[in-house]
Design an enzyme around this catalytic site. Structure first.
Site, PDB file in Angstrom:
ATOM      1  N   LYS A 129     -44.141  46.480  -0.434  1.00  0.00           N
ATOM      2  CA  LYS A 129     -43.260  45.328  -0.657  1.00  0.00           C
ATOM      3  C   LYS A 129     -43.881  44.356  -1.658  1.00  0.00           C
ATOM      4  CE  LYS A 129     -40.606  44.034   3.144  1.00  0.00           C
ATOM      5  NZ  LYS A 129     -40.447  43.438   4.488  1.00  0.00           N
ATOM      6  N   ILE A 130     -43.094  44.016  -2.664  1.00  0.00           N
ATOM      7  CA  ILE A 130     -43.482  43.025  -3.667  1.00  0.00           C
ATOM      8  C   ILE A 130     -42.379  41.978  -3.736  1.00  0.00           C
ATOM      9  CG2 ILE A 130     -43.927  42.611  -6.124  1.00  0.00           C
ATOM     10  CD1 ILE A 130     -45.031  45.432  -6.344  1.00  0.00           C
TER      11      ILE A 130
END
Length: 356
Positions: A129-130
């Site tokens: 996740k970014i």
């Protein structure tokens, strides 16, 4: 109806007891985690005490202890979901782990962290996740270009979403220079829902007649994003990538637990069902939906009213762009606070074990 349901929850006993496998058998197709979920799981339970004690004896740093605890959970969840990943040929069956939220404004740091986490975890059905920050967009593009599965998080606005899609397409084009098969990389774009209503409703409460729009803006905003999704994933540029195996970057509806008790507890599930989407539900919302949720293709229907609803909001003088920017800042801060709280609790626990 073309929507995958993922679970927004992870905890050691949930994995070892067979509870996740039971849900996978019932149709859950993925798992998401975030710093807040891990803070609650690790700091507020004794699930991890045995492994924690061993890690302390090994002399690991506080961050090292956290990572080993989290990595074990993520690998276990990935293995439980692997049959889904294999059966769907990589379309589903993912578990997500977030890069450190302290890197939200650091492009190079985010990319290095994403690559390290993905490589270390060693599972093809892991997503990193970014957040959809200005620093995050180039990191997302570069990570996709390196074949890393990415779950883009904390999307609140259409402007953000368009930048996310551009980063995904650019990343696929980079990857196509070194790979003949783009199907090995997958991505979702996590559009946060309920928090929009929470903040917009506060503004509407100050306006005469504003109650008519309360509880409607979050769904309308998501519908507008879905309409853009269909527009952006079409045309010559996308078709050229599809020929090389590119997968759609599905919109994922996140933050779908209802915050206002006056609204239905399945509001953000019932009204967002549509093809090529994911909805990630916390356990209470999943239970509510299994009990009394409405299963119908509502997303296309809702999109017809979305434009009018958002136009009506603009006429009140409330600027949705200002609100979504604040929500992004608040979201980054909230995850950072949870992460720091988690690290502090591990430090206290480690000191206690040393003293013991």
């Amino acid at each position: 109806l073309g929507q995958s349901i993922w679970l927004d929850f992870i905890r050691r006993t949930f994995l070892t007891s067979g509870d996740l496998k039971n849900l996978v058998d019932r149709g859950i197709h993925g798992v998401t985690s975030n710093p807040s979920i891990f803070e609650k799981a690790i700091a507020r339970s004794d699930d991890y005490d045995d492994q924690f004690g061993l890690l302390v004896k090994e002399g690991l740093s506080v961050t090292g202890i956290y990572e080993q605890l989290a990595f074990k959970d993520i690998r276990m969840a990935a293995d439980i979901l692997r049959p889904v990943y294999d059966r769907t040929q990589g379309a589903d069956g993912y578990v997500s782990l977030e890069v450190s939220p302290t890197l939200a404004d650091d492009t190079a740091g985010t990319l290095a962290e994403a690559e390290r986490l993905f490589t270390t975890l060693g599972r093809p059905n892991v997503m990193i996740k970014i957040p959809a920050t200005q620093a995050g967009f180039p990191a997302i593009e570069a990570a996709i270009g390196r074949g890393i599965n990415i779950n883009v998080t904390l999307i609140f606005s259409i402007e953000q979403y368009e930048a996310v899609v551009e980063a995904y397409l650019g990343g696929l084009e980079k990857l196509s220079l070194t790979s003949q098969d783009l199907s090995r990389v997958a991505s979702v774009a996590s559009f946060f829902v309920s928090r929009v209503d929470s903040m917009v409703d506060q503004a509407l409460a100050e306006i005469e007649g504003g109650e008519a729009l309360m509880g409607k803006i979050a769904v309308a905003n998501a519908c507008a994003a879905y309409a853009r999704f269909k527009e952006l994933f079409s045309g010559a540029r996308w078709d050229a990538l599809v020929e090389k195996g590119a997968r759609l970057q599905r919109p994922l509806w996140a933050s779908t637990s209802t915050k206002n008790p006056a609204y239905s507890d399945t509001l953000y599930v019932d009204n967002l069902i549509g093809a090529h989407t994911v909805n990630t539900l916390p356990p209470a919302t999943l239970e509510a939906f299994l009990d009394h949720g409405q299963v119908a293709g509502t997303l296309e229907h809702g999109c017809k009213q979305a434009r009018e609803t958002l136009a009506a909001l603009a006429e009140t003088g409330i600027d949705l762009d200002v609100i979504t920017r604040r929500l992004l800042d608040d979201g980054v801060d909230a995850f950072a606070r949870s992460f720091h709280k988690l690290i502090e609790s591990i430090e206290m626990k480690r000191k206690g074990s040393h003293e013991g």
